[in-house]
Design an enzyme around this catalytic site. Structure first.
Site, PDB file in Angstrom:
ATOM      1  N   ARG A 151       0.857  -1.180   0.000  1.00 21.09           N
ATOM      2  CA  ARG A 151       0.000   0.000   0.000  1.00 21.09           C
ATOM      3  C   ARG A 151       0.897   1.235   0.000  1.00 21.09           C
ATOM      4  O   ARG A 151       2.050   1.182   0.445  1.00 21.09           O
ATOM      5  CB  ARG A 151      -0.903   0.025   1.241  1.00 21.09           C
ATOM      6  CG  ARG A 151      -1.871  -1.143   1.359  1.00 21.09           C
ATOM      7  CD  ARG A 151      -2.708  -0.994   2.627  1.00 21.09           C
ATOM      8  NE  ARG A 151      -3.716  -2.041   2.745  1.00 21.09           N
ATOM      9  CZ  ARG A 151      -3.544  -3.180   3.412  1.00 21.09           C
ATOM     10  NH1 ARG A 151      -2.381  -3.410   4.039  1.00 21.09           N
ATOM     11  NH2 ARG A 151      -4.502  -4.084   3.468  1.00 21.09           N
ATOM     12  N   LYS A 175      -2.966  -1.851   7.509  1.00 22.25           N
ATOM     13  CA  LYS A 175      -4.210  -1.365   8.113  1.00 22.25           C
ATOM     14  C   LYS A 175      -4.411  -1.992   9.490  1.00 22.25           C
ATOM     15  O   LYS A 175      -4.082  -3.155   9.707  1.00 22.25           O
ATOM     16  CB  LYS A 175      -5.394  -1.703   7.212  1.00 22.25           C
ATOM     17  CG  LYS A 175      -5.464  -0.845   5.954  1.00 22.25           C
ATOM     18  CD  LYS A 175      -6.741  -1.124   5.184  1.00 22.25           C
ATOM     19  CE  LYS A 175      -6.868  -0.209   3.978  1.00 22.25           C
ATOM     20  NZ  LYS A 175      -8.112  -0.477   3.215  1.00 22.25           N
ATOM     21  N   HIS A 243      -1.692   2.549  -6.278  1.00 21.86           N
ATOM     22  CA  HIS A 243      -2.596   1.430  -6.065  1.00 21.86           C
ATOM     23  C   HIS A 243      -2.685   0.538  -7.302  1.00 21.86           C
ATOM     24  O   HIS A 243      -2.949  -0.661  -7.193  1.00 21.86           O
ATOM     25  CB  HIS A 243      -3.977   1.941  -5.673  1.00 21.86           C
ATOM     26  CG  HIS A 243      -4.703   1.023  -4.737  1.00 21.86           C
ATOM     27  ND1 HIS A 243      -4.175   0.626  -3.519  1.00 21.86           N
ATOM     28  CD2 HIS A 243      -5.895   0.385  -4.839  1.00 21.86           C
ATOM     29  CE1 HIS A 243      -5.013  -0.190  -2.923  1.00 21.86           C
ATOM     30  NE2 HIS A 243      -6.061  -0.354  -3.692  1.00 21.86           N
ATOM     31  N   ARG A 246      -0.092  -2.062  -6.970  1.00 20.72           N
ATOM     32  CA  ARG A 246      -0.519  -3.090  -6.004  1.00 20.72           C
ATOM     33  C   ARG A 246      -1.506  -4.051  -6.664  1.00 20.72           C
ATOM     34  O   ARG A 246      -1.400  -5.265  -6.504  1.00 20.72           O
ATOM     35  CB  ARG A 246      -1.146  -2.416  -4.791  1.00 20.72           C
ATOM     36  CG  ARG A 246      -1.681  -3.361  -3.712  1.00 20.72           C
ATOM     37  CD  ARG A 246      -2.037  -2.549  -2.475  1.00 20.72           C
ATOM     38  NE  ARG A 246      -2.994  -3.197  -1.608  1.00 20.72           N
ATOM     39  CZ  ARG A 246      -2.671  -4.075  -0.640  1.00 20.72           C
ATOM     40  NH1 ARG A 246      -1.421  -4.435  -0.464  1.00 20.72           N
ATOM     41  NH2 ARG A 246      -3.617  -4.598   0.123  1.00 20.72           N
ATOM     42  N   HIS A 269      -4.731  -8.628   3.405  1.00 21.31           N
ATOM     43  CA  HIS A 269      -6.184  -8.525   3.489  1.00 21.31           C
ATOM     44  C   HIS A 269      -6.686  -9.307   4.696  1.00 21.31           C
ATOM     45  O   HIS A 269      -6.320 -10.472   4.880  1.00 21.31           O
ATOM     46  CB  HIS A 269      -6.840  -9.092   2.229  1.00 21.31           C
ATOM     47  CG  HIS A 269      -6.717  -8.200   1.033  1.00 21.31           C
ATOM     48  ND1 HIS A 269      -6.866  -8.657  -0.262  1.00 21.31           N
ATOM     49  CD2 HIS A 269      -6.462  -6.876   0.925  1.00 21.31           C
ATOM     50  CE1 HIS A 269      -6.713  -7.646  -1.097  1.00 21.31           C
ATOM     51  NE2 HIS A 269      -6.463  -6.561  -0.409  1.00 21.31           N
ATOM     52  N   TYR A 278      -9.855 -10.474  -7.348  1.00 18.48           N
ATOM     53  CA  TYR A 278      -8.859 -10.736  -8.382  1.00 18.48           C
ATOM     54  C   TYR A 278      -9.167 -12.018  -9.150  1.00 18.48           C
ATOM     55  O   TYR A 278      -8.728 -12.172 -10.287  1.00 18.48           O
ATOM     56  CB  TYR A 278      -7.461 -10.800  -7.756  1.00 18.48           C
ATOM     57  CG  TYR A 278      -7.053  -9.466  -7.187  1.00 18.48           C
ATOM     58  CD1 TYR A 278      -6.640  -8.435  -8.014  1.00 18.48           C
ATOM     59  CD2 TYR A 278      -7.133  -9.226  -5.823  1.00 18.48           C
ATOM     60  CE1 TYR A 278      -6.297  -7.196  -7.499  1.00 18.48           C
ATOM     61  CE2 TYR A 278      -6.792  -7.990  -5.297  1.00 18.48           C
ATOM     62  CZ  TYR A 278      -6.379  -6.987  -6.141  1.00 18.48           C
ATOM     63  OH  TYR A 278      -6.058  -5.767  -5.624  1.00 18.48           O
TER      64      TYR A 278
END
Length: 302
Positions: A151, A175, A243, A246, A269, A278
Site C-alpha cells: 500500500r 491497516k 494502487h 498493487r 487482506h 482478483y
C-alpha cells in the site's frame, strides 16, 4: 465539550478510543469523524435527543436521507459501517443495550474490478534512466511497491530498520496496525541497494528510507505525482498511480500461482473476500481469450 451536546460528546469519546486504544491511522480517524459528524447532523434534524433513543427506524431514515442527498452506495455503506462501529462501542460502554444499526441492510455497491498494468507495460515503466539520484529513488520505490504489493502508506512508512536485504525482506505496518514481513525479490533488492548508497546525499532527518529532496520522509502526494510523471515519460497509455501497481502485483501473482490464500497474506487482506475480486478479474481475462479463440464461442458467422 459542553454537556448540552450528548450526541457529539459520545462521538468525541469514541474518537479518543480509536486514537489511544485502537491506535488507528490518522486518515482512518478522520474518516470516522467525517461520517459520524454527518450522522449527527441528520439525527439532529430528526430531533434525536440522545443515543439511547436511537432505533432501527431512525437508522433506516438516516440511510434514506443520505441517499436522497446524493450519497452513492459505497459511501453510504461506509457511513453505516462507521455508525455500527460507534454503536457497538456504546454497547460495550453500557450506554445502550443493543446496536439498532445491526439489522439495517447495507446497500450493495456495484463491483468495480481493479485496473492493472500488463507485464510488458510494467517492464517498460521500470526501465528508468539511473543518472539522477531521484530517478534511482523512484525506481527503487516502483520496484519494491510492485515487488511486494505494498500500500502507499506502507511504502512511505518504511524505515531503514525495516529492511533485511540479505534475506530479501521488508517489514511493514498495514491497516489496523497489523505487521507483516514480505519478500521483495532480487530486482527490488538490487535497486534498494542502489538507492541506499545514494540516500546520504540528501542529509536524512530521520530513519525514513525514501526521502524528499529536503531530506524528509517523502509524502504520499509526492509519490503519486512522481509515479504519474514516470508513466507519461515511459509511454504508458494508462495513468500510473501506486494502487495500480498493487493491483498489478496481485493479479500477476494470482495468474501465475493460482494460490488465493498466499496472495491474501501478501496483500495483508483481513478477509479472503477482499482478495477474491482478483479471481473475477482473472476470469474476465480467461473469458475474453475463450471468446476469441474457441471455435464454439464464435457467433454470428454462419
Amino acid at each position: 465539550m459542553s454537556s448540552d451536546a450528548p450526541l457529539l460528546n459520545a462521538v468525541e469519546g469514541f474518537l479518543r478510543y480509536l486514537k489511544v486504544e485502537r491506535q488507528l491511522s490518522p486518515l482512518t480517524q478522520i474518516n470516522y469523524q467525517r461520517q459520524l459528524t454527518a450522522c449527527i447532523v441528520l439525527l439532529e434534524e430528526m430531533k434525536l435527543p440522545d443515543w439511547r433513543q436511537l432505533d432501527a427506524a431512525r437508522v433506516r431514515s438516516l440511510a434514506a436521507r443520505s441517499r436522497r442527498a446524493g450519497l452513492k452506495p459505497a459511501s453510504l455503506a461506509l457511513r453505516l459501517s462507521a455508525l455500527r462501529s460507534f454503536l457497538d462501542w456504546l454497547v460495550a460502554q453500557g450506554v445502550i443495550k443493543a446496536n439498532p444499526a445491526k439489522g439495517v441492510a447495507t446497500p450493495r455497491a456495484p463491483r468495480h474490478l481493479p485496473k492493472n498494468i500488463d507485464v510488458d507495460d510494467v517492464n517498460r515503466l521500470l526501465e528508468i534512466d539511473i543518472n539522477d539520484p531521484l530517478a534511482v529513488r523512484d525506481r527503487a520505490m516502483l520496484e519494491i511497491m510492485y515487488g511486494a504489493g505494498l500500500r502507499l502508506s506502507e511504502l512511505v512508512g518504511i524505515d531503514t530498520g525495516h529492511l533485511d536485504l540479505a534475506s530479501g525482506e521488508v517489514w511493514v505496518v498495514g491497516k489496523g496496525s497489523k505487521e507483516r514481513r514480505l519478500p521483495i525479490g532480487r530486482t527490488a533488492v538490487t535497486w534498494m541497494e542502489h538507492w541506499l548508497a545514494l540516500r546520504e546525499l540528501f542529509a536524512p532527518e530521520d530513519d525514513a528510507v525514501f526521502l524528499s529532496k529536503q531530506g524528509k520522509r517523502i509524502s504520499t502526494r509526492n509519490v503519486q505525482k512522481r509515479f504519474a510523471e514516470w508513466g507519461v515519460k515511459q509511454g504508458i497509455s494508462s495513468h500510473i498511480h501506486p494502487h495500480k501497481l498493487r493491483h498489478s502485483f496481485a493479479t500477476h501473482m494470482l495468474e501465475s500461482s493460482g494460490d488465493l490464500r498466499a496472495v491474501q497474506e501478501l496483500l495483508g487482506h483481513a478477509n479472503l473476500s477482499t482478495t477474491q475480486i482478483y479471481t473475477h478479474l482473472d476470469f474476465q481475462h480467461l473469458a475474453s481469450v475463450y471468446d476469441a479463440a474457441h471455435p464454439r464461442a464464435k457467433r454470428g458467422k454462419s
